[in-house]
Design a protein around this motif. Sequence first.
Motif, PDB file in Angstrom:
ATOM      1  N   ALA A  90       2.131  -8.030   4.412  1.00 24.17           N
ATOM      2  CA  ALA A  90       3.311  -8.818   4.063  1.00 24.17           C
ATOM      3  C   ALA A  90       3.676  -8.674   2.593  1.00 24.17           C
ATOM      4  O   ALA A  90       4.582  -9.332   2.108  1.00 24.17           O
ATOM      5  CB  ALA A  90       3.085 -10.281   4.412  1.00 24.17           C
ATOM      6  N   GLY A  91       2.939  -7.821   1.873  1.00 24.77           N
ATOM      7  CA  GLY A  91       3.242  -7.632   0.465  1.00 24.77           C
ATOM      8  C   GLY A  91       2.541  -8.624  -0.431  1.00 24.77           C
ATOM      9  O   GLY A  91       2.666  -8.572  -1.641  1.00 24.77           O
ATOM     10  N   THR A  92       1.777  -9.540   0.161  1.00 24.91           N
ATOM     11  CA  THR A  92       1.057 -10.512  -0.639  1.00 24.91           C
ATOM     12  C   THR A  92      -0.375 -10.026  -0.854  1.00 24.91           C
ATOM     13  O   THR A  92      -0.858  -9.156  -0.145  1.00 24.91           O
ATOM     14  CB  THR A  92       1.015 -11.872   0.075  1.00 24.91           C
ATOM     15  OG1 THR A  92       0.645 -11.620   1.422  1.00 24.91           O
ATOM     16  CG2 THR A  92       2.348 -12.551   0.030  1.00 24.91           C
ATOM     17  N   THR A 340       7.588  -3.899   6.899  1.00 23.67           N
ATOM     18  CA  THR A 340       7.615  -2.716   6.053  1.00 23.67           C
ATOM     19  C   THR A 340       6.593  -2.889   4.946  1.00 23.67           C
ATOM     20  O   THR A 340       6.586  -3.920   4.276  1.00 23.67           O
ATOM     21  CB  THR A 340       9.001  -2.566   5.415  1.00 23.67           C
ATOM     22  OG1 THR A 340       9.959  -2.707   6.437  1.00 23.67           O
ATOM     23  CG2 THR A 340       9.141  -1.241   4.745  1.00 23.67           C
TER      24      THR A 340
END
Lengths: 472, 258
Positions: A90-92, A340
């Motif tokens: 999730a980009g975290t 993504t």
Amino acid sequence: MHKIFHFYGGVHPKESKVSSGVAIVDAPLYPLYTVPLSMHIGAPAKSLVAVGDTVLRGQQIGEPASFVSSTIHSPTSGKVKSIGTCLGPAGTQLPCVVIEADGQDTPADPLTPITDWRNTDPAILRARVAAAGIVGMGGASFPTPVKLSIPPGKTIDTLIINGVECEPCLTADHRLMLENPKMILEGVEMVANMLGVQNVFIGIENNKPDAIEVLTKEATAYTAPAIHVVPLKVRYPQGAEKQLIYAITKRQVPSGGLPADVHCVVQNIGSSCAIAEAVILGKPLYERVTTVTGTPLVAPGNWRFRVGTPYAEAIKLAGGLKEGAQIAKLISGGPMMGMTVYSQSVPVMKNTSGILLMGPDEVKQYTSKACLRCGRCNDVCPMQLMPGILSVQIENERFDDAQSWHVMDCIECGCCAYTCPAGRPLVQHMRRAKSEVGAKLRAQKAAADAAAKAKAEAAAKAAGAEAPKADK
Amino acid sequence: MVTLVIIVVVGLLTGIAIALVSRWFGVEPNPVEEEVRNLLSGANCGGCGFPGCAGYAKALVAGAAKPGACSSQCAGAAEKMAKLLGVAVVHKEPKVAVVFCSGDDMKATRQALYNGINDCRDAMIVAAGAKTCAYGCLGLGACARVCPFGAIEINEHRLAVVHKEICVGCGKCVGACPKKLIKLVPKSAEIHVHCMNPVRGPEKFKACKAACIGCGKCVKTAPEHVKLVPGAALAEVDYGNPPPEALAEVCPTHALRK
Ligand code: SF4
Ligand code: SF4
Ligand code: SF4
């Protein structure tokens, strides 16, 4: 012949399941595994190891930090290189344990296999599911033990096993059904016994006739309870919990409700298999089948990856990129609901059903235009929302309006954005509104809880001061 | 003809109804409250801590608040209000918002091209905005859009910059930034450490050439003005005793700047 079921709305994207004929292969050992401690919904697990510790394959390295949490196991034997954070899908940043493999892959003592599980107390089986760290492997990664603990006041009469795999491109569940039907069915029976239900269905879309055939044949051996394989019409998002329940039982989960409200529990194929392996073989969940696919790849396929394998290795395993091919998008999951990611260092997790690559010619650059009020999104929304109207409200930050138009019921399936001729980023709007409304609801709940607590305390004080009244 | 009559009759009836309702249920405006409200800026920024200018005016008249909490009213207006109400002015320390990031597109890298909805809070949903530094400003201007005074500019290299002379310190932008990069600090402070990333120096320097690498030069030069944040490779200005502007020269990455 069975009647073929389906639900309201939905779309039928190009299936592109190119890897459905490729058998599952065990991925080789890699020198480094980055194992996130948060591969599930809920609190991240607490690490049980320290830097420099030696760990064995299947050894527990993280324990659940709360009720909604999960257990984490080491994917191989080796040394703990570091404990820190890593980039998640999730980009975290997720807390993680980095394990340097020693190449021996020495197994730890397995959990004691429970061979006579049919005569074992369901509570023991449930504890085993928790100890093996099993979570929903379809994508949402909800801890399975929590799903199997039925909240008081709810009754369950139906178990639905999700073999739909409606996401285009993904074939991991399909392969698992073909290659491991016995284990899956054992798992299904275990879950059915744990829940004490009599109606058991396995929903499979009829673009997988081979899987339907195999499972139907194998399922005849199961009579207590009988397991019914239900072919479903190909329609995305058939595999979404609420849609699947409706398609099979014609029961509608109320707005804001859970499957338990309509007496159903939905389990994923992968999780059923993992449950059986945990009970019969005593094997914790540290590996899973993942599809690696996409047009830029030389040899898309299905592999059994240990958790913590970086995406870069998975891409190499699939033959790497074709000559001259480029990656424009790297997606964790399927093309409709996947996320993504922008780095190939992201590790495979318990819920990574697929790794999808897209080339530049497949990725459309975003151009959002004004809503045409064509209403196509209304026709396809499986939750029967009005995504177009909602998106206009959300663009203007009218989150209260969006809440009363039931944005919280959105399952983020992406059907609306898929059909929108104006190219509106509808799902992103929905997700924004859901996070804003969610934050508001949580704040309200916290305030209400605090007020209730204060009131109860005041009441207790008052009751302590006066003599308790008998009639109240 | 009939239509005309109907319209006239309906119009008359509605008019009478409105007149009667406002006669019976109308609230007499409090003249003092009106006057006090006219002395406020009318920006409804909420910086005073009340729900809009009307809320503050009401509290002032009721005696629940003191003049001086409005940071956007004209000079001398607080004193006029104080005279009107017969109380003393309690001045707030003037504050300004500062965006604690220096990583514009010349200095900080991005991992991917984000081309979704043009708002920082929406960008956070997609891979957390794709900036290499997880703490960096996305430059999509959520803060600039909420500022009622137009004090925040997204500069040509996509970094949010607060114009100190326009900012009144209402704090609206603080809540808008999903990266929590904006803080209100005393207006008297000249320079700030424009970085919020606590990770190891070399690691963040790879992502951003303007990061505070925690070298401690400023702390060594002026330990009374700057300190290191415990447990992080990051310096922080002591806002109780802000450093002079000249100290900025010691910073090798220019994270410590105006
Ligand atoms: S509004 Fe939500 S549930 Fe409806 S189609 Fe769009 S993403 Fe799916
Ligand atoms: S499909 Fe797109 S253009 Fe049509 S009504 Fe929905 S949001 Fe508007
Ligand atoms: S300071 Fe925050 S809100 Fe403003 S542009 Fe940067 S990331 Fe966005």
